[in-house]
Design a protein around this motif. Structure first.
Motif, PDB file in Angstrom:
ATOM      1  N   LEU A 162     -17.533  11.264   2.004  1.00 37.23           N
ATOM      2  CA  LEU A 162     -16.678  10.979   0.860  1.00 37.23           C
ATOM      3  C   LEU A 162     -15.238  11.265   1.248  1.00 37.23           C
ATOM      4  N   ALA A 163     -14.342  10.309   0.978  1.00 32.66           N
ATOM      5  CA  ALA A 163     -12.913  10.518   1.196  1.00 32.66           C
ATOM      6  C   ALA A 163     -12.202  10.351  -0.138  1.00 32.66           C
ATOM      7  N   VAL A 164     -11.234  11.216  -0.413  1.00 30.67           N
ATOM      8  CA  VAL A 164     -10.540  11.169  -1.700  1.00 30.67           C
ATOM      9  C   VAL A 164      -9.075  11.513  -1.516  1.00 30.67           C
ATOM     10  N   GLU A 165      -8.215  10.780  -2.217  1.00 26.95           N
ATOM     11  CA  GLU A 165      -6.798  11.103  -2.253  1.00 26.95           C
ATOM     12  C   GLU A 165      -6.564  12.261  -3.228  1.00 26.95           C
ATOM     13  N   ARG A 166      -5.656  13.146  -2.865  1.00 27.45           N
ATOM     14  CA  ARG A 166      -5.262  14.238  -3.755  1.00 27.45           C
ATOM     15  C   ARG A 166      -3.866  13.942  -4.305  1.00 27.45           C
ATOM     16  N   LEU A 167      -3.750  13.959  -5.634  1.00 34.63           N
ATOM     17  CA  LEU A 167      -2.495  13.614  -6.296  1.00 34.63           C
ATOM     18  C   LEU A 167      -1.886  14.850  -6.948  1.00 34.63           C
ATOM     19  N   ARG A 168      -0.574  14.894  -6.944  1.00 34.14           N
ATOM     20  CA  ARG A 168       0.139  16.014  -7.543  1.00 34.14           C
ATOM     21  C   ARG A 168       0.088  15.895  -9.070  1.00 34.14           C
ATOM     22  N   GLU A 169      -0.185  17.018  -9.733  1.00 35.23           N
ATOM     23  CA  GLU A 169      -0.228  17.037 -11.192  1.00 35.23           C
ATOM     24  C   GLU A 169       1.126  17.457 -11.773  1.00 35.23           C
TER      25      GLU A 169
ATOM     26  N   PHE B 236      -0.300  14.991  -3.103  1.00 37.43           N
ATOM     27  CA  PHE B 236      -0.381  16.442  -2.973  1.00 37.43           C
ATOM     28  C   PHE B 236      -0.350  16.800  -1.484  1.00 37.43           C
ATOM     29  N   THR B 237       0.720  17.385  -1.027  1.00 39.12           N
ATOM     30  CA  THR B 237       0.966  17.754   0.367  1.00 39.12           C
ATOM     31  C   THR B 237       1.166  16.520   1.253  1.00 39.12           C
ATOM     32  N   SER B 238       1.558  16.758   2.492  1.00 41.01           N
ATOM     33  CA  SER B 238       1.786  15.668   3.451  1.00 41.01           C
ATOM     34  C   SER B 238       0.482  15.161   4.053  1.00 41.01           C
ATOM     35  N   GLU B 239      -0.614  15.882   3.814  1.00 32.05           N
ATOM     36  CA  GLU B 239      -1.946  15.447   4.251  1.00 32.05           C
ATOM     37  C   GLU B 239      -2.843  15.394   3.014  1.00 32.05           C
TER      38      GLU B 239
ATOM     39  N   ALA C 277       0.846  -1.194   0.000  1.00 32.36           N
ATOM     40  CA  ALA C 277       0.000   0.000   0.000  1.00 32.36           C
ATOM     41  C   ALA C 277       0.878   1.238   0.000  1.00 32.36           C
ATOM     42  N   ARG C 278       0.404   2.271  -0.688  1.00 30.23           N
ATOM     43  CA  ARG C 278       1.124   3.526  -0.673  1.00 30.23           C
ATOM     44  C   ARG C 278       0.923   4.195   0.684  1.00 30.23           C
ATOM     45  N   ARG C 279       1.490   5.371   0.847  1.00 27.96           N
ATOM     46  CA  ARG C 279       1.574   6.002   2.162  1.00 27.96           C
ATOM     47  C   ARG C 279       0.220   6.177   2.846  1.00 27.96           C
ATOM     48  N   THR C 280      -0.824   6.423   2.089  1.00 21.77           N
ATOM     49  CA  THR C 280      -2.132   6.659   2.696  1.00 21.77           C
ATOM     50  C   THR C 280      -2.782   5.382   3.218  1.00 21.77           C
ATOM     51  N   GLY C 281      -2.349   4.203   2.747  1.00 19.89           N
ATOM     52  CA  GLY C 281      -2.963   2.948   3.174  1.00 19.89           C
ATOM     53  C   GLY C 281      -4.352   2.730   2.604  1.00 19.89           C
TER      54      GLY C 281
ATOM     55  N   GLN D  42       6.315  11.000  -2.025  1.00 18.41           N
ATOM     56  CA  GLN D  42       6.454  12.430  -1.811  1.00 18.41           C
ATOM     57  C   GLN D  42       6.069  13.208  -3.071  1.00 18.41           C
ATOM     58  N   ARG D  43       6.415  12.679  -4.232  1.00 16.70           N
ATOM     59  CA  ARG D  43       6.067  13.326  -5.501  1.00 16.70           C
ATOM     60  C   ARG D  43       4.642  12.992  -5.929  1.00 16.70           C
TER      61      ARG D  43
END
Length: 418
Positions: free
Chosen positions: A388-395, A408-411, A147-151, A404-405
Motif C-alpha cells: 500500500l502506498a499513500v500520500e500524506r497531506l498537511r492538515e 506533509f514533509t519533503s518525503e 501532476a503534483r510533486r509526487t507524480g 510545499q504547503r
C-alpha cells in the motif's frame, strides 16, 4: 593598398561563420529531439517478503512492478530503483528519458513497463533489464494533466492509458486520446486495432476483468456507457442505466490496479437526488448490485464492503448476503482495496488490512516512520501485490495550496507491506 584590409574582412567573416556553426551545433545537441536509455547494470532483484509495516518513505509516488521494483515518473523521465523493501529512494536501477516530449502516463503488467508521451509515442521498457522492448505510435493525449510533486496521477491512475486481458492469457495496452482509440499488444507493441471517436464527447474510464474498454459516450445522443472488446476493438454493448440523464457519470470499482481490470461500476444519472447505483461487470450488460449503491462502498474481489450501524460489513456483491461484520473499528474507512485485501485507515492513521472473504485481520500497524508522527491526512492511495502506498497531506488540507504547503514533509509518500 586595399587588399590587406579586404583579407582581414574575409577572415573576420570566416571566423563569424565558424562561430555561428559551432553555436548552432551546440544548440542542436542540447535541444534536438533525443532519447537516452540507461539499462540495468546488475541482476534483476528477487521479490522481497518484508514483515507487515511501513517499509519506505519516499519523495515521489512509486509504481510497484513485478513485485520487485519501484518505478517513478518525472517530467521527461521514467526510472526504477530496487528493491521494494528499501527505506529510501536509491540510485536508479535503470532509466529512460526523452526530450522534448513529456511523460503522460505509465502502466505495467508483469515485467513490462509501458510509458506514454505527450507526442503520442508509446515506449515499453523491460523492467528486468531497463532496455527498450518496443516503440509504437498511439493517439496523442487529449489534454495535459499537471501532476503534483509526487507524480501520483501519472503512475497510479494515468488518464487514457489502460491494460486489458485478451484470449490465451495475452494482454493489450489500450490508449485513448483526442478523437481516437488504439490497442497494442503488450508483448511486442504490434497494433491490434484503431478506432475513431468523437472529440470531446467520448471519455474512456477503464477496462474490465472480462477484457473490455469502458467509455461514456455523449456524441450521438444521450449519455451512454459503451463496452468495447479490447482485443478486437468491436463495440459489443451500448447501455444506459435506468433513469439516466444527460449528465451520466460512471466510476470504475474493484480494479486490480489503477483503472485497469475493474469488476464493478458506479453510475450517477444526474437526475433528481440520485446518489448513485452500483453494478457488477461481466460478459453481458452490467448487473445491478444494490450493496454497491452507497458512495462510500468498495468492491474487493466479489465482496462489497460498506458500513451498517457503525460496523464494517462485507457482503456477497451479487446476492447481498452478509459474509462478515466487524464492530469496534471506530472511524476507520476504506483507503484502498485489492482483490484479496481491504485496507482501512482510522482517524489516527492506524492501518488495518482485512481479508475480504472472511473479514479476518491480515495485519495492523500505525502508518508512521521515524519521528514523523501521525498528524497528517491521507491523500491519494494505491495498493497492489500486498503493498500500500499513500500520500500524506498537511492538515488542514488545502487543494489550492502549493506543493510545499499541500504535502506533509519533503518525503510525503509512505509504502507499507500488509
Amino acid at each position: 593598398m586595399g587588399f590587406p584590409g579586404g583579407r582581414r574582412s574575409l577572415l573576420l567573416v570566416v571566423v563569424v561563420l565558424l562561430a555561428t556553426v559551432a553555436v548552432a551545433a551546440t544548440v542542436w545537441r542540447v535541444f534536438a529531439p533525443a532519447e537516452v536509455s540507461t539499462p540495468a547494470r546488475s541482476p534483476y532483484p528477487t521479490a522481497p517478503s518484508p514483515a507487515p509495516g511501513v517499509v519506505s518513505r519516499l519523495p515521489v509516488a512509486p509504481l510497484v512492478v513485478d513485485g520487485r521494483l519501484r518505478v517513478y515518473a518525472a517530467q521527461r523521465q521514467v526510472y526504477a530503483d530496487r528493491s521494494l523493501d528499501l527505506r529510501y529512494r536509491t540510485t536508479p536501477y535503470w532509466s529512460y528519458r526523452r526530450w522534448p516530449a513529456e511523460l503522460a502516463g505509465v502502466v505495467a503488467s508483469g515485467p513490462v513497463v509501458v510509458t506514454r508521451w505527450s507526442d503520442g509515442l508509446l515506449v515499453a521498457v523491460d523492467a528486468r533489464t531497463g532496455r527498450v522492448a518496443w516503440q509504437t505510435e498511439g493517439p496523442v493525449p487529449a489534454r495535459t494533466v499537471t501532476a503534483r510533486r509526487t507524480g501520483a496521477a501519472t503512475v497510479w491512475s494515468p488518464e487514457g492509458l489502460f491494460v486489458a486481458p485478451t484470449a490465451g492469457d495475452g494482454a493489450v495496452v489500450v490508449v485513448a486520446g483526442g478523437d481516437g482509440l488504439a490497442a497494442v499488444d503488450l508483448t511486442d507493441g504490434r497494433l491490434r486495432w484503431r478506432a475513431g471517436v468523437g472529440a470531446g464527447c467520448h471519455e474512456s474510464i477503464g477496462t474490465t476483468v472480462a477484457g473490455r474498454l469502458v467509455s461514456v459516450d455523449v456524441c450521438d445522443g444521450p449519455a451512454t456507457v459503451e463496452f468495447r472488446d479490447a482485443d478486437t476493438g468491436t463495440v459489443e454493448i451500448r447501455w444506459r442505466p435506468p433513469g439516466a440523464g444527460d449528465a451520466l457519470v460512471a466510476t470504475p470499482l474493484g480494479c486490480r490496479t489503477g483503472r485497469s481490470g475493474c469488476a464493478g461500476l458506479r453510475t450517477v444519472t444526474g437526475t433528481g437526488d440520485d446518489p448513485g447505483r452500483g453494478w457488477l461487470l461481466g460478459d453481458g450488460e452490467p448487473s445491478a448490485a444494490p450493496v454497491l449503491d452507497q458512495p462510500n462502498s468498495a468492491l474487493a474481489g466479489e465482496t462489497a464492503v460498506g458500513t451498517d450501524g457503525g460496523a464494517l460489513v462485507g457482503r456477497d456483491a451479487r446476492t447481498g448476503a452478509e459474509r462478515w461484520r466487524r464492530a469496534g473499528l471506530g472511524t476507520a474507512r476504506v483507503l484502498a482495496v485489492e482483490p484479496d485485501r481491504v485496507h482501512l485507515v482510522s482517524g489516527d492513521n492506524y492501518l488495518v488490512t482485512l481479508d475480504p472473504v472472511t473479514g479476518a485481520r491480515r495485519s495492523s500497524f500505525t502508518l508512521t516512520v521515524g519521528a514523523d508522527g501521525t498528524g497528517w491526512a491521507p491523500g491519494a492511495a494505491y495498493a497492489v501485490d500486498g503493498y500500500l502506498a499513500v500520500e500524506r497531506l498537511r492538515e488542514p488540507v488545502d487543494p489550492e495550496a502549493d506543493d510545499q504547503r499541500y504535502f506533509f514533509t519533503s518525503e510525503p509518500v509512505l509504502v507499507a507491506a500488509t
